[in-house]
Design an enzyme around this catalytic site. Structure first.
Site, PDB file in Angstrom:
ATOM      1  CG  HIS A 169       7.779  58.395  59.319  1.00 44.73           C
ATOM      2  ND1 HIS A 169       7.939  57.578  60.427  1.00 44.73           N
ATOM      3  CD2 HIS A 169       7.182  57.596  58.368  1.00 44.73           C
ATOM      4  CE1 HIS A 169       7.461  56.383  60.166  1.00 44.73           C
ATOM      5  NE2 HIS A 169       7.008  56.360  58.932  1.00 44.73           N
TER       6      HIS A 169
ATOM      7  CG  HIS B 204       7.027  53.172  57.035  1.00 41.68           C
ATOM      8  ND1 HIS B 204       6.092  54.006  57.612  1.00 41.68           N
ATOM      9  CD2 HIS B 204       6.333  52.432  56.123  1.00 41.68           C
ATOM     10  CE1 HIS B 204       4.905  53.790  57.081  1.00 41.68           C
ATOM     11  NE2 HIS B 204       5.022  52.844  56.172  1.00 41.68           N
TER      12      HIS B 204
ATOM     13  CB  CYS C  58      10.466  55.421  62.366  1.00 48.35           C
ATOM     14  SG  CYS C  58      10.593  57.220  62.582  1.00 48.35           S
TER      15      CYS C  58
END
Length: 230
Positions: free
Chosen positions: A60, A72, A161
């Site tokens: 991530h 994010h 992301c």
């Protein structure tokens, strides 16, 4: 049902995660001090840094904005269902995340470093070693991230992301995880053993379900397509 979908999504990222991990060397450690660095020492982060949090099956990404804040992109169904900002700002649960993936909805949100990391070790600007472009100035990176805060469309492969942070930091949206997954998928398709397996499964379906257009057509078309693509 949700457990089954979660399992399938995890399998989807597995190959990409394994190959991406092989591209990046492990972070250097001081042999004199075996203890890892502090996980949430936000003092060492600079505005515009790209932060990575390795998960079990994927990574991530986020952009550090300063003052212990990280922007994010995360799949989330809740902004579609409510406009209550206080409720939306709460931690994204696995159910919210999974339904966001399925509905292709996400949001660029700002969370604390601790909430972003969710207990994992944070890597700082590790992607710079593999990126084709040099990073932009930190203030420009952070400004780009702040401009995108809010609800956005989501795609597991084409707008995730990693696309968000590479757009902000390098000026070009791309995803090494997606590229590695696609390369693995191409290798799988080119493997002629897959063609044989598809043909065998097609024959078995006709034997078990009977010969009809609904069984014969896929049994012929799928192996033929794989054969032509291999």
């Amino acid at each position: 049902m949700l457990d089954t979908l979660t399992f399938l999504l995890e399998r989807l990222f597995l190959l990409a995660h394994i190959k991406l991990s092989s591209l990046l060397p492990p972070p250097a450690r001081d042999t004199a001090d075996p203890q890892p660095p502090p996980r949430f020492d936000s003092v060492r982060f600079q505005r515009g840094d790209l932060l990575e949090v390795p998960r079990t099956l994927f990574t991530h990404f986020g952009i550090y904005l300063g003052e212990n804040r990280v922007a994010h992109l995360i799949p989330d169904i809740l902004p579609v269902l409510t406009s209550d900002l206080q409720q939306i700002q709460q931690m994204v649960t696995n159910t919210r995340l999974l339904l966001g993936v399925l509905s292709k909805r996400a949001s660029v949100r700002v969370d604390s470093v601790e909430d972003f990391a969710y207990g994992a070790v944070i890597l700082q600007n590790a992607m710079d070693r593999a990126a084709a472009r040099s990073p932009l100035a930190g203030e420009e990176v952070a400004r780009r991230a702040e401009q995108l805060v809010g609800a956005v469309s989501y795609s597991l492969l084409w707008n995730n992301c990693e696309h968000f942070v590479t757009h902000c930091r390098y000026g070009s949206a791309q995803s090494l995880q997606t590229q590695q997954f696609c390369e693995g998928l191409k290798s799988l398709i080119r493997d002629q053993r897959v063609v044989v397996l598809a043909a065998v499964l097609g024959l078995l379906s006709m034997v078990c379900l009977g010969v009809s257009s609904s069984t014969a057509l896929p049994s012929l078309l799928i192996p033929f397509t794989l054969w032509m693509a291999s």
